[in-house]
Scaffold this motif. Structure first.
Motif, short mmCIF file in Angstrom:
data_model
loop_
_atom_site.label_atom_id
_atom_site.label_comp_id
_atom_site.label_asym_id
_atom_site.label_seq_id
_atom_site.Cartn_x
_atom_site.Cartn_y
_atom_site.Cartn_z
N THR A 51 -0.25 8.65 19.69
CA THR A 51 0.07 10.03 19.54
C THR A 51 0.75 10.46 18.29
O THR A 51 1.45 9.63 17.67
CB THR A 51 0.94 10.35 20.85
OG1 THR A 51 1.26 11.63 20.79
CG2 THR A 51 2.20 9.49 21.15
N ARG A 82 5.40 3.78 17.00
CA ARG A 82 5.17 4.62 18.25
C ARG A 82 3.53 5.36 17.95
O ARG A 82 2.92 5.44 19.00
CB ARG A 82 6.36 5.72 18.27
CG ARG A 82 5.89 6.76 19.64
CD ARG A 82 6.34 5.98 20.78
NE ARG A 82 6.00 6.80 21.80
CZ ARG A 82 5.75 6.31 22.84
NH1 ARG A 82 5.73 4.98 23.22
NH2 ARG A 82 5.56 7.24 23.99
N TRP A 83 3.48 5.87 16.80
CA TRP A 83 2.35 6.30 16.42
C TRP A 83 1.05 5.44 16.82
O TRP A 83 -0.08 5.62 17.55
CB TRP A 83 2.08 6.40 14.89
CG TRP A 83 2.55 7.79 14.33
CD1 TRP A 83 2.89 8.90 15.01
CD2 TRP A 83 3.01 7.94 12.83
NE1 TRP A 83 3.44 9.79 14.14
CE2 TRP A 83 3.50 9.11 12.70
CE3 TRP A 83 3.00 7.36 11.79
CZ2 TRP A 83 4.04 9.75 11.54
CZ3 TRP A 83 3.58 7.76 10.56
CH2 TRP A 83 4.11 9.17 10.63
N ARG A 114 -1.77 16.34 22.78
CA ARG A 114 -2.17 15.10 22.24
C ARG A 114 -3.42 14.65 22.11
O ARG A 114 -4.03 14.32 21.08
CB ARG A 114 -1.43 14.07 23.23
CG ARG A 114 -1.78 12.76 22.68
CD ARG A 114 -1.62 11.63 23.62
NE ARG A 114 -2.35 11.76 24.70
CZ ARG A 114 -2.62 10.87 25.77
NH1 ARG A 114 -1.91 9.82 25.62
NH2 ARG A 114 -3.53 11.06 26.58
N CYS A 143 5.41 11.05 20.11
CA CYS A 143 5.74 10.01 19.29
C CYS A 143 7.09 10.33 18.71
O CYS A 143 7.71 9.55 17.75
CB CYS A 143 4.77 10.32 17.86
SG CYS A 143 5.14 11.72 16.83
N SER A 192 -2.70 8.84 10.54
CA SER A 192 -1.65 9.22 11.35
C SER A 192 -0.58 10.00 10.21
O SER A 192 -1.33 10.85 9.47
CB SER A 192 -0.65 7.81 11.32
OG SER A 192 -0.45 7.20 10.35
#
Lengths: 276, 276
Positions: A16, A10-11, A269, A61, A238
């Motif tokens: 995000t 997802r990152w 974000r 995220c 991240s």
């Protein structure tokens, strides 16, 4: 796919690091949820959070419902179940963290793990490490789920015990080292580190490698986004789930609450990404 | 009458230091609660605990339902509400401790306090002190309710963090001193100390004066009753809530479960009283 992999995907895919906290305070919900003589509290909790989740999913995220806001009310648990089921169906790529800060002896922890992972179907749960390794084991055994342990929390009282000196280093560092070592054998651990303590965040990042960190305390609690990202990010930019709850949920109090939440989520974000 | 006064009255009037723990594990309930195709889990949890409470009330200084055993199941919260309402109606002289080990930042702790004290109507709740004073404040403010903080727990993992040396003394002693001092301004605090650590129990008693101590770990976990009473009692031979859950709940597995529970509770009360 386990929680950590789902989070990393997802990152990467959504670009995000924002975690949207779902802490629905009945006293602060828009009028439309509170109208009528026969207020259905569960319906209000679910409806508001569903709207916020749908409006902010593209910027998130992770979602982090805080169970206390549901458990304070009759029907709250059913609302929380519906909410997580909705997120899993409508936004399956966004993992759900149940913020519950559980911790108990093994036989009881087994029941709490059932609550978080079976009943609610959460991808991860927040946990209190004070009772030690055997209290964590029933959660750790779900090796496709995330176990996110309190390390240095965002509140003023974090100083009371978490910073006490233990063998020449503060307790929170000992806890970070212990969890990143022995407890993380299956690679499914993460830590909670408050945005309001950026120096301690840098220390913890140095201890835990690229372990994900859940960062509450931006927004209403006063944490600074730039300091969080600079001190907490991993080498690839991240490693963080930077949570905002009140700043998104109550960005507007009237009928435009969902659009205002989306706008607040997008802005946060973007602010986060500026410093990655 | 506040929790502490209600507890002291019960110690005196019923001549017992026994706390009956209500941890209903569905897998261990008598057959009659599990029969039929359409098992109603909430009905089973409530019915079993009600029978145990009614059978053991005369031997109990407190009841301690463990919320995890309810929260693991759909309908568990309604069962827990019914159970506490039943105890308050049928056995009003016996205080109810909600074993929940909550702990979170102030705004969330306020919701958890609402859960324990308003929704469930518990006389006291167990709490995790790791997040510090401001995380405890929303509970402490209910000055007619008891706040029972983890100090030295009964499990093996208690050694992992609770015994770490802080300024020349173990962390659990620092926590005991802090809570007995500043946190107990309204006199509504108590501590959890495991029966499996009798030496530490004596140290804690020396620190906290006549503060009530909740003692898990007798029975299934192996704590010794004589050592607990000798090391933990106050000058007047009270000060303790010695908990037994599994040893009472599952004293018999068949139809005689309630009578067996009463017998086990009576025997443990008598064993405790032998050493007072």
């Amino acid at each position: 796919m386990g929680f950590i992999d789902k989070l990393r995907a997802r990152w990467r895919d959504a670009d995000t690091l924002l975690c949207v906290g779902l802490d629905p305070d009945l006293a602060r919900l828009p009028e439309r949820f509170l109208a009528g003589d026969a207020l259905d509290e569960g319906e209000a909790l679910f409806g508001f959070c569903r709207d916020i989740a749908d409006a902010t999913a593209e910027f998130a995220c992770a979602f982090k419902p805080q169970i206390a806001y549901f458990a304070a009310h009759n029907g709250g648990e059913a609302a929380l179940q519906r909410l997580i089921a909705h997120i899993n169906a409508a936004h399956p790529q966004v993992p759900v963290i149940l913020d519950a800060k559980r911790g108990d002896i093994g036989s009881t922890a087994q029941q709490y793990a059932c609550e978080a992972f079976e009943r609610y179907g959460a991808d991860a749960v927040t946990l209190n490490p004070y009772m030690g390794r055997d209290s964590a084991q029933p959660f750790l055994q779900y090796n496709d789920r995330g176990c996110i342990f309190l390390c240095h929390t965002s509140n003023p009282g974090a100083r009371d015990f978490q910073e006490l000196p233990v063998d020449g280093e503060p307790l929170y560092r000992r806890i970070a080292r212990t969890i990143a070592g022995d407890w993380n054998a299956d690679g499914n651990c993460a830590l909670v580190v408050g945005a309001t303590y950026p120096r301690e965040l840098a220390e913890i990042r140095a201890i835990v490698g690229d372990m994900p960190l859940l960062i509450p305390g931006v927004g209403a609690q006063g944490g600074d986004v730039e300091a969080v990202v600079r001190n907490g990010k991993t080498a690839d930019g991240s490693g963080l789930m930077i949570n905002s709850s009140r700043g998104i949920l109550y960005a507007a109090s009237g009928e435009g609450y969902a659009e205002a939440a989306a706008q607040a989520a997008r802005e946060l974000r973007d602010t986060i990404n500026r410093w990655r």
